[in-house]
Write a protein that holds these residues in place. Structure first.
Motif, short mmCIF file in Angstrom:
data_model
loop_
_atom_site.label_atom_id
_atom_site.label_comp_id
_atom_site.label_asym_id
_atom_site.label_seq_id
_atom_site.Cartn_x
_atom_site.Cartn_y
_atom_site.Cartn_z
N ALA A 46 54.62 22.05 25.36
CA ALA A 46 55.71 21.38 24.64
C ALA A 46 56.21 20.17 25.41
O ALA A 46 56.45 19.10 24.81
CB ALA A 46 56.85 22.37 24.39
N ASN A 47 56.35 20.29 26.71
CA ASN A 47 56.80 19.15 27.52
C ASN A 47 55.82 17.98 27.41
O ASN A 47 56.23 16.83 27.23
CB ASN A 47 56.96 19.55 28.99
N ALA A 48 54.53 18.27 27.52
CA ALA A 48 53.52 17.21 27.43
C ALA A 48 53.53 16.57 26.04
O ALA A 48 53.45 15.34 25.90
CB ALA A 48 52.14 17.76 27.75
N THR A 49 53.65 17.40 25.02
CA THR A 49 53.63 16.88 23.64
C THR A 49 54.87 16.03 23.36
O THR A 49 54.76 14.94 22.77
CB THR A 49 53.55 18.05 22.64
N PHE A 50 56.02 16.50 23.78
CA PHE A 50 57.24 15.73 23.53
C PHE A 50 57.27 14.43 24.34
O PHE A 50 57.79 13.42 23.87
CB PHE A 50 58.50 16.56 23.79
N ALA A 51 56.71 14.45 25.53
CA ALA A 51 56.61 13.22 26.31
C ALA A 51 55.73 12.21 25.57
O ALA A 51 56.07 11.02 25.47
CB ALA A 51 56.06 13.50 27.70
N PHE A 52 54.62 12.69 25.03
CA PHE A 52 53.74 11.81 24.27
C PHE A 52 54.43 11.30 23.00
O PHE A 52 54.35 10.12 22.65
CB PHE A 52 52.44 12.52 23.89
N LEU A 53 55.12 12.19 22.32
CA LEU A 53 55.82 11.78 21.09
C LEU A 53 56.92 10.76 21.40
O LEU A 53 57.18 9.86 20.59
CB LEU A 53 56.40 13.00 20.37
N GLY A 54 57.55 10.88 22.57
CA GLY A 54 58.55 9.89 22.98
C GLY A 54 57.91 8.52 23.17
O GLY A 54 58.47 7.50 22.74
N GLU A 55 56.73 8.50 23.78
CA GLU A 55 56.02 7.23 23.93
C GLU A 55 55.55 6.70 22.58
O GLU A 55 55.62 5.50 22.32
CB GLU A 55 54.79 7.42 24.85
N PRO A 70 44.38 6.87 23.13
CA PRO A 70 43.72 7.67 24.19
C PRO A 70 44.67 8.67 24.86
O PRO A 70 44.26 9.76 25.25
CB PRO A 70 43.23 6.64 25.20
N LYS A 71 45.93 8.29 24.98
CA LYS A 71 46.90 9.22 25.57
C LYS A 71 47.09 10.44 24.67
O LYS A 71 47.21 11.56 25.16
CB LYS A 71 48.25 8.53 25.79
N GLY A 72 47.11 10.22 23.37
CA GLY A 72 47.25 11.33 22.43
C GLY A 72 46.06 12.28 22.50
O GLY A 72 46.22 13.51 22.48
N VAL A 73 44.86 11.69 22.60
CA VAL A 73 43.66 12.52 22.73
C VAL A 73 43.70 13.29 24.04
O VAL A 73 43.34 14.48 24.10
CB VAL A 73 42.39 11.64 22.62
N GLN A 74 44.16 12.63 25.10
CA GLN A 74 44.27 13.28 26.42
C GLN A 74 45.26 14.44 26.36
O GLN A 74 44.98 15.52 26.89
CB GLN A 74 44.71 12.25 27.47
N VAL A 75 46.40 14.25 25.73
CA VAL A 75 47.39 15.32 25.61
C VAL A 75 46.81 16.48 24.81
O VAL A 75 46.98 17.65 25.19
CB VAL A 75 48.70 14.79 24.97
N ALA A 76 46.14 16.18 23.72
CA ALA A 76 45.54 17.24 22.91
C ALA A 76 44.49 18.02 23.71
O ALA A 76 44.44 19.26 23.65
CB ALA A 76 44.92 16.65 21.65
#
Length: 145
Positions: A46-55, A70-76
């Motif tokens: 959740a922390n990683a996903t919300f950080a990505f969603l913030g960006e 690419p960051k989204g793919v990396q988070v996934a």
């Protein structure tokens, strides 16, 4: 005779209750640790996903989307890897717990078999003694005639 049977039954019941308590304790401890693993994994994901969603929320143009993709793919990918790692830890933990429960069950069955064996030997000895005393008594009775 009945008191001996009652004592054996009470001892067997106590052993079974002790084994059941050990199994329950192991199962509860296993459940607690698996639950803790899952909660930690959910929190990390959740922390990683919300950080990505913030960006992602700050993206305003097509170049920003190209840069964040690419960051989204990396988070996934990382979320998937964490999920697989946690699943493996859960399986290892469950396997260890099941082995411990199997050991308790094995020792319980061995104890019950040993108790049954000793009881059977006691009964066989008692029957043998009674038959010998009966044979001696029958021999004395036939001599008296």
């Amino acid at each position: 005779m009945y008191s001996q049977f009652n004592e054996q039954f009470a001892a067997a019941t106590r052993e079974f209750a002790d084994a059941a308590a050990q199994v329950n304790r192991l199962a509860i401890e296993s459940t607690e640790s698996i639950f803790a693993l899952q909660l930690a994994a959910i929190q990390d994901r959740a922390n990683a996903t919300f950080a990505f969603l913030g960006e992602a929320a700050e993206v305003r143009d097509a170049d920003g989307i190209k840069n964040i993709w690419p960051k989204g793919v990396q988070v996934a990918r990382e979320n998937l890897e964490r999920g697989v790692a946690v699943s493996q830890k859960m399986m290892e933990h469950s396997s260890k717990t099941n082995e411990q429960i199997a050991d308790i069950t094995k020792s319980q069955l061995a104890s019950a078999a040993q108790t049954a064996q000793s009881s059977a030997e006691q009964v066989a000895n008692a029957v043998n003694e009674k038959s010998q005393s009966f044979a001696k008594g029958a021999g004395k009775a036939s001599k008296a005639k």
